[in-house]
Design an enzyme around this catalytic site. Structure first.
Site, PDB file in Angstrom:
ATOM      1  N   ASP A  51       0.857  -1.183   0.000  1.00  0.00           N
ATOM      2  CA  ASP A  51       0.000   0.000   0.000  1.00  0.00           C
ATOM      3  C   ASP A  51       0.892   1.232   0.000  1.00  0.00           C
ATOM      4  O   ASP A  51       0.780   2.130   0.837  1.00  0.00           O
ATOM      5  CB  ASP A  51      -0.966   0.008   1.187  1.00  0.00           C
ATOM      6  CG  ASP A  51      -2.131  -0.948   0.986  1.00  0.00           C
ATOM      7  OD1 ASP A  51      -2.226  -1.542  -0.109  1.00  0.00           O
ATOM      8  OD2 ASP A  51      -2.934  -1.114   1.920  1.00  0.00           O
TER       9      ASP A  51
ATOM     10  N   TYR B 233      -1.633   5.433  -1.514  1.00  0.00           N
ATOM     11  CA  TYR B 233      -3.026   5.303  -1.076  1.00  0.00           C
ATOM     12  C   TYR B 233      -3.863   6.387  -1.738  1.00  0.00           C
ATOM     13  O   TYR B 233      -3.380   7.497  -1.905  1.00  0.00           O
ATOM     14  CB  TYR B 233      -3.039   5.498   0.443  1.00  0.00           C
ATOM     15  CG  TYR B 233      -4.033   4.643   1.180  1.00  0.00           C
ATOM     16  CD1 TYR B 233      -5.212   5.199   1.662  1.00  0.00           C
ATOM     17  CD2 TYR B 233      -3.803   3.301   1.404  1.00  0.00           C
ATOM     18  CE1 TYR B 233      -6.131   4.427   2.360  1.00  0.00           C
ATOM     19  CE2 TYR B 233      -4.715   2.524   2.102  1.00  0.00           C
ATOM     20  CZ  TYR B 233      -5.876   3.086   2.574  1.00  0.00           C
ATOM     21  OH  TYR B 233      -6.773   2.321   3.262  1.00  0.00           O
TER      22      TYR B 233
ATOM     23  N   ASN C 254      -2.830  -4.306  -1.711  1.00  0.00           N
ATOM     24  CA  ASN C 254      -4.070  -4.344  -2.489  1.00  0.00           C
ATOM     25  C   ASN C 254      -4.430  -2.969  -3.051  1.00  0.00           C
ATOM     26  O   ASN C 254      -4.979  -2.856  -4.154  1.00  0.00           O
ATOM     27  CB  ASN C 254      -5.220  -4.904  -1.646  1.00  0.00           C
ATOM     28  CG  ASN C 254      -5.407  -4.182  -0.330  1.00  0.00           C
ATOM     29  OD1 ASN C 254      -4.494  -4.147   0.503  1.00  0.00           O
ATOM     30  ND2 ASN C 254      -6.577  -3.610  -0.114  1.00  0.00           N
TER      31      ASN C 254
ATOM     32  N   HIS D 205       2.288  -8.547   2.029  1.00  0.00           N
ATOM     33  CA  HIS D 205       1.396  -7.467   2.454  1.00  0.00           C
ATOM     34  C   HIS D 205       0.334  -7.946   3.441  1.00  0.00           C
ATOM     35  O   HIS D 205       0.049  -7.288   4.437  1.00  0.00           O
ATOM     36  CB  HIS D 205       0.710  -6.829   1.245  1.00  0.00           C
ATOM     37  CG  HIS D 205      -0.246  -5.738   1.613  1.00  0.00           C
ATOM     38  ND1 HIS D 205       0.172  -4.571   2.226  1.00  0.00           N
ATOM     39  CD2 HIS D 205      -1.603  -5.637   1.493  1.00  0.00           C
ATOM     40  CE1 HIS D 205      -0.880  -3.785   2.449  1.00  0.00           C
ATOM     41  NE2 HIS D 205      -1.973  -4.415   2.027  1.00  0.00           N
TER      42      HIS D 205
ATOM     43  N   HIS E 171      -8.820  -6.644   9.426  1.00  0.00           N
ATOM     44  CA  HIS E 171      -8.949  -7.508   8.245  1.00  0.00           C
ATOM     45  C   HIS E 171      -8.992  -8.984   8.620  1.00  0.00           C
ATOM     46  O   HIS E 171      -9.562  -9.796   7.896  1.00  0.00           O
ATOM     47  CB  HIS E 171      -7.788  -7.260   7.275  1.00  0.00           C
ATOM     48  CG  HIS E 171      -7.873  -5.959   6.550  1.00  0.00           C
ATOM     49  ND1 HIS E 171      -8.954  -5.627   5.765  1.00  0.00           N
ATOM     50  CD2 HIS E 171      -7.005  -4.920   6.472  1.00  0.00           C
ATOM     51  CE1 HIS E 171      -8.749  -4.423   5.241  1.00  0.00           C
ATOM     52  NE2 HIS E 171      -7.585  -3.978   5.657  1.00  0.00           N
TER      53      HIS E 171
ATOM     54  N   HIS F 224      -1.058  -4.310   5.858  1.00  0.00           N
ATOM     55  CA  HIS F 224      -2.480  -4.507   5.623  1.00  0.00           C
ATOM     56  C   HIS F 224      -3.338  -4.057   6.799  1.00  0.00           C
ATOM     57  O   HIS F 224      -4.137  -3.124   6.671  1.00  0.00           O
ATOM     58  CB  HIS F 224      -2.783  -5.947   5.240  1.00  0.00           C
ATOM     59  CG  HIS F 224      -4.098  -6.142   4.552  1.00  0.00           C
ATOM     60  ND1 HIS F 224      -4.546  -5.307   3.547  1.00  0.00           N
ATOM     61  CD2 HIS F 224      -5.079  -7.078   4.720  1.00  0.00           C
ATOM     62  CE1 HIS F 224      -5.728  -5.720   3.122  1.00  0.00           C
ATOM     63  NE2 HIS F 224      -6.080  -6.778   3.827  1.00  0.00           N
ATOM     64  N   ASP F 225      -3.246  -4.708   7.949  1.00  0.00           N
ATOM     65  CA  ASP F 225      -3.980  -4.241   9.122  1.00  0.00           C
ATOM     66  C   ASP F 225      -3.296  -2.989   9.664  1.00  0.00           C
ATOM     67  O   ASP F 225      -2.071  -2.970   9.838  1.00  0.00           O
ATOM     68  CB  ASP F 225      -4.038  -5.324  10.195  1.00  0.00           C
ATOM     69  CG  ASP F 225      -5.243  -6.232  10.027  1.00  0.00           C
ATOM     70  OD1 ASP F 225      -6.318  -5.719   9.683  1.00  0.00           O
ATOM     71  OD2 ASP F 225      -5.106  -7.452  10.240  1.00  0.00           O
ATOM     72  N   HIS F 226      -4.104  -1.974   9.967  1.00  0.00           N
ATOM     73  CA  HIS F 226      -3.564  -0.676  10.359  1.00  0.00           C
ATOM     74  C   HIS F 226      -3.260  -0.651  11.854  1.00  0.00           C
ATOM     75  O   HIS F 226      -3.953  -0.009  12.649  1.00  0.00           O
ATOM     76  CB  HIS F 226      -4.552   0.424   9.981  1.00  0.00           C
ATOM     77  CG  HIS F 226      -4.783   0.522   8.498  1.00  0.00           C
ATOM     78  ND1 HIS F 226      -5.312   1.642   7.903  1.00  0.00           N
ATOM     79  CD2 HIS F 226      -4.521  -0.342   7.483  1.00  0.00           C
ATOM     80  CE1 HIS F 226      -5.384   1.461   6.592  1.00  0.00           C
ATOM     81  NE2 HIS F 226      -4.922   0.240   6.328  1.00  0.00           N
TER      82      HIS F 226
END
Length: 285
Positions: free
Chosen positions: A38, A41, A76, A170, A179, A205-207
């Site tokens: 990512d 963005y 993604n 990722h 997620h 991926h997970d923030h």
């Protein structure tokens, strides 16, 4: 390689965090930086001349300590733009630090990093894309792409003579974040990690910032707090495995020697949130 490696999630236009990351990088005298996807963005790059490249990379990471090689995988959100643009050498000509490929191996003597493109594994990106358009050029047919990726990854890990073996992707395999677990990776990638005794799996991926692991097994490190942070959004996980879950912004560093791999998580201000290490003689979690 006796100097540390600084790992961060490149999803940020927050100057304070980037400067603090640079301060930490200077203190540790880092060798290079890894971005776990990512990179741009919300929808990747439109092309090689997209001003987002400078706005979200070159003009952001300006601290002297961050003028090192950057190694990036795709997320993604990157696949929602022009993937070939991020892979293009044109970007490297614009900023020599930039290096991005779908999957590749980085050998640094005592440690090998295996970067894997995890995006094509995720079924819903193909069956339920919602209003997103993904750039699947050079990925289709999907099953063949995944089969080749897994074969090549397994082969490269088996060939490795490095003391430490880290896989970078990722998407999360073990995560208590929003997620959740990527079941396709649990089914197809995790067996390769376990069979080959991979030391670390590092993802975004997970923030959030996260460390999940059990003694003597692969450790799962999430460094996804580059910009967005999902406060209070955590799913149940075995507390014996969940060593850290921080729902704020931050980054992490790795310091690798022949006998020990130390990793440290920092918040947006550079304060230490969590320290842990692995040893080839014994694991200290």
């Amino acid at each position: 390689m006796n100097k540390p490696v600084l790992i961060k999630f490149c999803l940020c236009n927050v100057k304070l965090k980037n400067w603090q990351m640079g301060v930490v990088g200077e203190k540790l005298d880092i060798d290079f930086v890894i971005s776990v996807g990512d990179n741009f963005y919300d929808d990747g790059l439109k092309g090689v001349n997209d001003p987002s490249f400078e706005a979200s990379f070159s003009h952001i990471y300006t601290h002297p300590s961050l003028q090192k090689q950057w190694y990036s995988v795709l997320g993604n959100h990157d696949y929602r733009g022009n993937v070939e643009a991020q892979l293009s050498k044109v970007l490297t000509q614009k900023d020599w630090r930039w290096f991005c490929r779908r999957s590749f191996v980085l050998s640094s003597g005592m440690v090998d990093f295996f970067f894997a493109d995890t995006n094509p594994f995720v079924e819903k990106y193909f069956t339920e894309p919602e209003d997103h358009t993904y750039d699947w050029r050079n990925v289709l047919p999907r099953n063949k792409y995944i089969s080749n990726l897994l074969h090549d990854l397994d082969l490269e890990i088996k060939k490795s003579r490095a003391t430490w073996k880290f896989v970078v992707g990722h998407h999360g395999i073990k995560t208590a974040g929003n997620h959740g677990v990527t079941q396709e990776l649990v089914d197809q990638l995790l067996p390769i990690l376990e069979e080959n005794k991979v030391d670390l799996y590092i993802n975004g991926h997970d923030h959030c910032l996260q460390h999940i692991g059990s003694h003597g097994k692969t450790q799962f490190l999430t460094s996804g707090g580059g910009s967005k942070a999902w406060r209070g959004d955590v799913q149940p996980w075995d507390p014996k495995e969940l060593k850290l879950y921080y729902d704020g912004q931050g980054f992490m560093s790795l310091h690798i020697t022949h006998s020990k791999a130390k990793f440290i998580y920092y918040d947006v201000s550079g304060n230490v949130l969590h320290r842990s290490s692995l040893s080839k003689r014994s694991a200290h979690l």
